[in-house]
Design a protein around this motif. Structure first.
Motif, PDB file in Angstrom:
ATOM      1  N   ASP A  35       0.846  -1.206   0.000  1.00  0.00           N
ATOM      2  CA  ASP A  35       0.000   0.000   0.000  1.00  0.00           C
ATOM      3  C   ASP A  35       0.874   1.246   0.000  1.00  0.00           C
ATOM      4  OD1 ASP A  35      -2.019   1.818   0.187  1.00  0.00           O
ATOM      5  OD2 ASP A  35      -2.861   1.065   2.064  1.00  0.00           O
ATOM      6  N   SER A  36       1.479   1.536  -1.140  1.00  0.00           N
ATOM      7  CA  SER A  36       2.361   2.689  -1.281  1.00  0.00           C
ATOM      8  C   SER A  36       2.231   3.240  -2.695  1.00  0.00           C
ATOM      9  CB  SER A  36       3.814   2.296  -0.992  1.00  0.00           C
ATOM     10  OG  SER A  36       4.266   1.346  -1.948  1.00  0.00           O
ATOM     11  N   GLY A  37       2.776   4.416  -2.913  1.00  0.00           N
ATOM     12  CA  GLY A  37       2.657   5.046  -4.218  1.00  0.00           C
ATOM     13  C   GLY A  37       1.295   5.668  -4.410  1.00  0.00           C
ATOM     14  N   ILE A  38       0.807   5.633  -5.641  1.00  0.00           N
ATOM     15  CA  ILE A  38      -0.478   6.251  -5.973  1.00  0.00           C
ATOM     16  C   ILE A  38      -1.298   5.296  -6.836  1.00  0.00           C
ATOM     17  CG2 ILE A  38      -1.620   8.105  -7.275  1.00  0.00           C
ATOM     18  CD1 ILE A  38       0.602   9.958  -6.469  1.00  0.00           C
ATOM     19  N   GLU A  39      -2.562   5.142  -6.471  1.00  0.00           N
ATOM     20  CA  GLU A  39      -3.495   4.358  -7.266  1.00  0.00           C
ATOM     21  C   GLU A  39      -4.704   5.212  -7.638  1.00  0.00           C
ATOM     22  OE1 GLU A  39      -2.441  -0.093  -5.528  1.00  0.00           O
ATOM     23  OE2 GLU A  39      -4.370   0.833  -4.988  1.00  0.00           O
ATOM     24  N   VAL A  40      -5.170   5.051  -8.861  1.00  0.00           N
ATOM     25  CA  VAL A  40      -6.420   5.641  -9.330  1.00  0.00           C
ATOM     26  C   VAL A  40      -7.353   4.485  -9.650  1.00  0.00           C
ATOM     27  CG1 VAL A  40      -7.550   6.987 -11.136  1.00  0.00           C
ATOM     28  CG2 VAL A  40      -5.335   7.731 -10.236  1.00  0.00           C
ATOM     29  N   ALA A  41      -8.509   4.456  -8.990  1.00  0.00           N
ATOM     30  CA  ALA A  41      -9.417   3.319  -9.124  1.00  0.00           C
ATOM     31  C   ALA A  41     -10.598   3.654 -10.031  1.00  0.00           C
ATOM     32  CB  ALA A  41      -9.918   2.883  -7.750  1.00  0.00           C
ATOM     33  N   PHE A  42     -11.064   2.631 -10.739  1.00  0.00           N
ATOM     34  CA  PHE A  42     -12.226   2.735 -11.618  1.00  0.00           C
ATOM     35  C   PHE A  42     -13.357   1.903 -11.025  1.00  0.00           C
ATOM     36  CE2 PHE A  42      -8.830   4.121 -14.169  1.00  0.00           C
ATOM     37  CZ  PHE A  42      -9.307   4.789 -15.282  1.00  0.00           C
ATOM     38  N   ALA A  43     -14.508   2.521 -10.849  1.00  0.00           N
ATOM     39  CA  ALA A  43     -15.654   1.817 -10.271  1.00  0.00           C
ATOM     40  C   ALA A  43     -16.911   2.213 -11.025  1.00  0.00           C
ATOM     41  CB  ALA A  43     -15.800   2.159  -8.784  1.00  0.00           C
ATOM     42  N   GLY A  44     -17.897   1.319 -11.016  1.00  0.00           N
ATOM     43  CA  GLY A  44     -19.152   1.630 -11.686  1.00  0.00           C
ATOM     44  C   GLY A  44     -20.070   0.431 -11.708  1.00  0.00           C
ATOM     45  N   ARG A  45     -21.299   0.681 -12.088  1.00  0.00           N
ATOM     46  CA  ARG A  45     -22.248  -0.411 -12.232  1.00  0.00           C
ATOM     47  C   ARG A  45     -21.751  -1.386 -13.294  1.00  0.00           C
ATOM     48  NH1 ARG A  45     -27.275   0.148 -10.108  1.00  0.00           N
ATOM     49  NH2 ARG A  45     -28.242  -1.008 -11.807  1.00  0.00           N
ATOM     50  N   SER A  46     -22.194  -2.621 -13.188  1.00  0.00           N
ATOM     51  CA  SER A  46     -21.662  -3.683 -14.027  1.00  0.00           C
ATOM     52  C   SER A  46     -21.896  -3.467 -15.522  1.00  0.00           C
ATOM     53  CB  SER A  46     -22.269  -5.027 -13.601  1.00  0.00           C
ATOM     54  OG  SER A  46     -21.958  -5.300 -12.259  1.00  0.00           O
ATOM     55  N   ASN A  47     -22.855  -2.626 -15.869  1.00  0.00           N
ATOM     56  CA  ASN A  47     -23.145  -2.385 -17.286  1.00  0.00           C
ATOM     57  C   ASN A  47     -22.757  -0.985 -17.737  1.00  0.00           C
ATOM     58  OD1 ASN A  47     -25.085  -1.234 -15.666  1.00  0.00           O
ATOM     59  ND2 ASN A  47     -26.800  -1.699 -17.020  1.00  0.00           N
ATOM     60  N   PHE A  90      -3.132  -2.591 -12.719  1.00  0.00           N
ATOM     61  CA  PHE A  90      -2.340  -2.294 -13.909  1.00  0.00           C
ATOM     62  C   PHE A  90      -1.295  -1.248 -13.528  1.00  0.00           C
ATOM     63  CE2 PHE A  90      -6.719  -3.244 -15.101  1.00  0.00           C
ATOM     64  CZ  PHE A  90      -6.553  -4.318 -15.957  1.00  0.00           C
ATOM     65  N   GLU A  91      -0.040  -1.547 -13.759  1.00  0.00           N
ATOM     66  CA  GLU A  91       1.031  -0.596 -13.434  1.00  0.00           C
ATOM     67  C   GLU A  91       1.299   0.309 -14.631  1.00  0.00           C
ATOM     68  OE1 GLU A  91       4.767  -1.194 -10.798  1.00  0.00           O
ATOM     69  OE2 GLU A  91       5.395  -1.629 -12.856  1.00  0.00           O
ATOM     70  N   VAL A  92       1.297   1.612 -14.375  1.00  0.00           N
ATOM     71  CA  VAL A  92       1.545   2.602 -15.419  1.00  0.00           C
ATOM     72  C   VAL A  92       2.992   3.074 -15.378  1.00  0.00           C
ATOM     73  CG1 VAL A  92       0.883   4.884 -16.287  1.00  0.00           C
ATOM     74  CG2 VAL A  92      -0.860   3.353 -15.366  1.00  0.00           C
ATOM     75  N   ALA A  93       3.523   3.208 -14.172  1.00  0.00           N
ATOM     76  CA  ALA A  93       4.898   3.628 -13.922  1.00  0.00           C
ATOM     77  C   ALA A  93       5.268   3.078 -12.550  1.00  0.00           C
ATOM     78  CB  ALA A  93       5.011   5.152 -13.965  1.00  0.00           C
ATOM     79  N   PRO A  94       6.528   3.125 -12.166  1.00  0.00           N
ATOM     80  CA  PRO A  94       6.892   2.617 -10.845  1.00  0.00           C
ATOM     81  C   PRO A  94       6.033   3.225  -9.735  1.00  0.00           C
ATOM     82  CG  PRO A  94       8.866   3.066 -12.121  1.00  0.00           C
ATOM     83  CD  PRO A  94       7.710   3.594 -12.927  1.00  0.00           C
ATOM     84  N   ASN A  95       5.357   2.376  -8.986  1.00  0.00           N
ATOM     85  CA  ASN A  95       4.512   2.801  -7.874  1.00  0.00           C
ATOM     86  C   ASN A  95       3.341   3.682  -8.305  1.00  0.00           C
ATOM     87  OD1 ASN A  95       4.836   1.637  -5.388  1.00  0.00           O
ATOM     88  ND2 ASN A  95       5.928   3.346  -4.471  1.00  0.00           N
ATOM     89  N   ARG A  96       2.930   3.547  -9.552  1.00  0.00           N
ATOM     90  CA  ARG A  96       1.777   4.285 -10.074  1.00  0.00           C
ATOM     91  C   ARG A  96       0.870   3.272 -10.769  1.00  0.00           C
ATOM     92  NH1 ARG A  96       4.150   7.296  -7.267  1.00  0.00           N
ATOM     93  NH2 ARG A  96       4.491   9.529  -7.517  1.00  0.00           N
ATOM     94  N   ARG A  97      -0.359   3.111 -10.265  1.00  0.00           N
ATOM     95  CA  ARG A  97      -1.214   2.019 -10.735  1.00  0.00           C
ATOM     96  C   ARG A  97      -2.641   2.473 -11.027  1.00  0.00           C
ATOM     97  NH1 ARG A  97       2.017   0.309  -6.518  1.00  0.00           N
ATOM     98  NH2 ARG A  97       0.436   0.981  -5.005  1.00  0.00           N
ATOM     99  N   LEU A  98      -3.258   1.802 -12.008  1.00  0.00           N
ATOM    100  CA  LEU A  98      -4.690   1.887 -12.246  1.00  0.00           C
ATOM    101  C   LEU A  98      -5.320   0.639 -11.639  1.00  0.00           C
ATOM    102  CD1 LEU A  98      -4.766   2.977 -16.009  1.00  0.00           C
ATOM    103  CD2 LEU A  98      -4.847   4.454 -13.983  1.00  0.00           C
ATOM    104  N   VAL A  99      -6.494   0.805 -11.036  1.00  0.00           N
ATOM    105  CA  VAL A  99      -7.157  -0.304 -10.358  1.00  0.00           C
ATOM    106  C   VAL A  99      -8.579  -0.450 -10.895  1.00  0.00           C
ATOM    107  CG1 VAL A  99      -7.865  -1.253  -8.136  1.00  0.00           C
ATOM    108  CG2 VAL A  99      -5.798   0.155  -8.286  1.00  0.00           C
ATOM    109  N   ASP A 100      -8.867  -1.623 -11.415  1.00  0.00           N
ATOM    110  CA  ASP A 100     -10.205  -1.946 -11.929  1.00  0.00           C
ATOM    111  C   ASP A 100     -10.956  -2.695 -10.828  1.00  0.00           C
ATOM    112  OD1 ASP A 100     -12.404  -2.454 -13.476  1.00  0.00           O
ATOM    113  OD2 ASP A 100     -11.438  -3.964 -14.735  1.00  0.00           O
ATOM    114  N   LEU A 101     -11.933  -2.036 -10.225  1.00  0.00           N
ATOM    115  CA  LEU A 101     -12.675  -2.618  -9.109  1.00  0.00           C
ATOM    116  C   LEU A 101     -13.872  -3.432  -9.600  1.00  0.00           C
ATOM    117  CD1 LEU A 101     -12.669   0.463  -6.695  1.00  0.00           C
ATOM    118  CD2 LEU A 101     -11.323  -1.628  -6.471  1.00  0.00           C
ATOM    119  N   PRO A 102     -14.332  -4.390  -8.806  1.00  0.00           N
ATOM    120  CA  PRO A 102     -15.508  -5.184  -9.201  1.00  0.00           C
ATOM    121  C   PRO A 102     -16.708  -4.280  -9.484  1.00  0.00           C
ATOM    122  CG  PRO A 102     -14.446  -6.162  -7.298  1.00  0.00           C
ATOM    123  CD  PRO A 102     -13.790  -4.827  -7.514  1.00  0.00           C
TER     124      PRO A 102
END
Length: 214
Positions: A27-39, A71-83
């Protein structure tokens, strides 16, 4: 020659899928998460933003994202696809399991620095959407509300929907950007890309050699 560091979402690479936060990277660096309804078209939006057709799996059956995908974009920089939440036609026990994973991630992941909430522009601000937006606002987390599938509406109707959503969220007094988005027509791509890269670039050195741009 020195310049400001640049994050390129097109460099995103799949790192891992996890059923809960205990299996995620440190749990370090920066994450940007994507969330939304299933459709809501979350996987399609991720593929468009990263310019990679197969990065996130797109299924004809909404709700197949049952794990937390990193998904890693750069060292310690991630995109997160949430359920995905809401619509999915799956057994209730399965739905409860991955909703718990989503909730734990949002509440306990300190490196989360920005939240992209995807909503079908024709059906925005459903109860679960509002719950998530309210939570992010209360947590002082910046929000990008992407109103997806905007290519299905006329320009006038699209603009009216964006304005209506902005008005509905104004009372929260939160850091919320509302943007019409189309994975098919690339509408809103530049605005979304710039904001997400801005979040991911926070705390990076202001001057790096061009060869060290991400």
């Amino acid at each position: 020659m020195l310049s400001s560091p640049v994050i390129h979402l097109s460099k995103a690479t799949f790192t891992l899928s996890a059923p809960d936060i205990r299996r995620l990277p440190e749990d370090s660096g920066i994450e940007v998460a994507f969330a939304g309804r299933s459709n809501a078209g979350k996987s399609s939006a991720l593929n468009t933003l990263t310019n990679q057709r197969g990065l996130a799996r797109v299924s004809k059956t909404p709700g197949r994202t049952q794990l937390i995908n990193i998904f890693e974009v750069a060292p310690n920089r991630r995109l997160v696809d949430l359920p995905g939440y809401g619509f999915a036609k799956v057994p209730i026990e399965m739905k409860k399991k991955w909703q718990k994973a989503l909730g734990e991630y949002l509440e306990k992941r300190d490196c989360l620095k920005g939240l992209v909430i995807l909503m079908d522009i024709r059906h925005p601000l459903k109860d679960l959407d509002m719950d998530l937006i309210q939570w992010a606002a209360d947590s002082d987390l910046p929000i990008l509300a992407l109103l997806t599938k905007c290519d299905k509406l006329s320009q006038g109707k699209r603009s009216a929907e964006v304005l209506q959503v902005k008005k509905a969220l104004a009372s929260l007094n939160a850091d919320i950007t509302v943007q019409a988005f189309s994975s098919l027509k690339y509408t809103g791509l530049e605005t979304a890309n710039d904001l997400i890269c801005q979040w991911l670039s926070a705390d990076l050195p202001t001057d790096l050699p061009e060869s060290e741009e991400f």
